[in-house]
Design a protein around this motif. Structure first.
Motif, PDB file in Angstrom:
ATOM      1  N   SER A  40       0.761  -1.153   0.074  1.00  0.00           N
ATOM      2  CA  SER A  40      -0.121  -0.018   0.135  1.00  0.00           C
ATOM      3  C   SER A  40       0.862   1.290  -0.018  1.00  0.00           C
ATOM      4  N   THR A  74       1.851  -9.222   1.471  1.00  0.00           N
ATOM      5  CA  THR A  74       0.521  -8.530   1.824  1.00  0.00           C
ATOM      6  C   THR A  74      -0.349  -9.499   2.926  1.00  0.00           C
ATOM      7  N   LEU A  78      -5.983  -8.723   3.555  1.00  0.00           N
ATOM      8  CA  LEU A  78      -5.853  -7.337   2.907  1.00  0.00           C
ATOM      9  C   LEU A  78      -5.807  -7.805   1.374  1.00  0.00           C
ATOM     10  N   PRO A  80      -7.685  -9.121  -0.987  1.00  0.00           N
ATOM     11  CA  PRO A  80      -8.851  -8.623  -1.998  1.00  0.00           C
ATOM     12  C   PRO A  80      -8.902  -7.235  -2.129  1.00  0.00           C
ATOM     13  N   GLU A  81      -8.808  -6.272  -1.101  1.00  0.00           N
ATOM     14  CA  GLU A  81      -8.573  -4.939  -1.285  1.00  0.00           C
ATOM     15  C   GLU A  81      -7.622  -4.574  -1.928  1.00  0.00           C
ATOM     16  N   MET A  82      -6.347  -5.122  -1.757  1.00  0.00           N
ATOM     17  CA  MET A  82      -5.341  -4.723  -2.692  1.00  0.00           C
ATOM     18  C   MET A  82      -5.240  -4.896  -3.935  1.00  0.00           C
ATOM     19  N   ALA A  84      -8.009  -5.295  -5.828  1.00  0.00           N
ATOM     20  CA  ALA A  84      -8.920  -4.135  -6.465  1.00  0.00           C
ATOM     21  C   ALA A  84      -8.233  -2.845  -6.603  1.00  0.00           C
ATOM     22  N   ALA A  85      -7.318  -2.396  -5.541  1.00  0.00           N
ATOM     23  CA  ALA A  85      -6.653  -1.179  -5.585  1.00  0.00           C
ATOM     24  C   ALA A  85      -5.652  -1.241  -6.753  1.00  0.00           C
ATOM     25  N   ALA A 116      -9.302 -13.933  -4.618  1.00  0.00           N
ATOM     26  CA  ALA A 116      -9.297 -12.429  -5.143  1.00  0.00           C
ATOM     27  C   ALA A 116      -9.339 -12.319  -6.346  1.00  0.00           C
TER      28      ALA A 116
END
Length: 216
Positions: A40, A74, A78, A80-82, A84-85, A116
């Motif tokens: 991130s 990671t 976290l 799935p959101e990474m 997508a990001a 993911a």
């Protein structure tokens, strides 16, 4: 040849993107993904720099250049959101740093990455039957790697992919010029892991299919 997993000076690679791409082309590669280690803290910076280079300058090198990232160490919760990001930030290929036996990757990384929907699960180590079956179901490609250390479990990855019908790709995980192996060495590593000529050809096709998806 196609390589969907390489690193530049935007993480721990030795070469700036232009030299990485040029050396890959001279080594015989037709397409290359630049997938620097990302979390991130640095992901947006990597893609803000690499994506314009790939879009505006890649074709001058007579090779297809694809911007991506390798999400690395990671925490599984976290992932799935990474993923997508990363896609929202411009990553055309998302690679996940899998549970290699030579690094302390958190248990559960392989499964979370497959769930993911990453594009490639790199060096997945002692991947389980459940994970390989889910990779086949979700269309996640498993990596056979030419990189030392990570390659220790190539034979196991191949066996599980074969048993459960998961797709494979062959990547260098290149960090330096010497890592961009030629076709003879690429085949030697793949065949040494037990891959058949037919499976080698299918792995090549899997990589090309992913490149074509990016190009559309």
């Amino acid at each position: 040849m196609i390589d969907l997993h390489t690193h530049s000076t935007f993480s721990d690679g030795e070469l700036i993107p232009a030299e990485l791409v040029r050396r890959a082309r001279v080594a015989g590669y037709k397409a290359i993904a630049i997938t620097d280690h990302a979390d991130s803290a640095n992901m947006r910076h990597i893609l803000e720099c690499v994506a314009p280079f790939a879009r505006n300058h890649g074709h001058y090198f007579d090779i297809t250049v694809i911007p991506g990232v390798e999400l690395t160490h990671t925490p599984p919760s976290l992932i799935p959101e990474m993923v997508a990001a990363a896609r929202a930030a411009g990553a055309k290929i998302v690679v996940m740093h899998g549970e290699t036996v030579v690094e302390p990757v958190a248990r559960g990384t392989n499964l979370a990455a497959i769930e993911a929907g990453v594009d490639v699960l790199a060096h997945p180590g002692l991947i389980t039957d459940e994970e390989a079956a889910l990779a086949a179901q979700n269309g996640v490609l498993l990596e056979i790697t030419t990189r030392g250390g990570h390659s220790y479990t190539n034979g196991h990855v191949l066996a599980k992919a074969r048993e459960h019908g998961a797709g494979l790709v062959i990547n260098n995980d290149a960090h330096a010029p010497r890592d961009l192996v030629d076709e003879d060495m690429r085949k030697a590593i793949a065949f040494g892991a037990g891959m058949s000529a037919q499976e080698y050809g299918q792995a090549q096709q899997n990589a090309w299919d992913l490149v074509q998806r990016f190009m559309r």
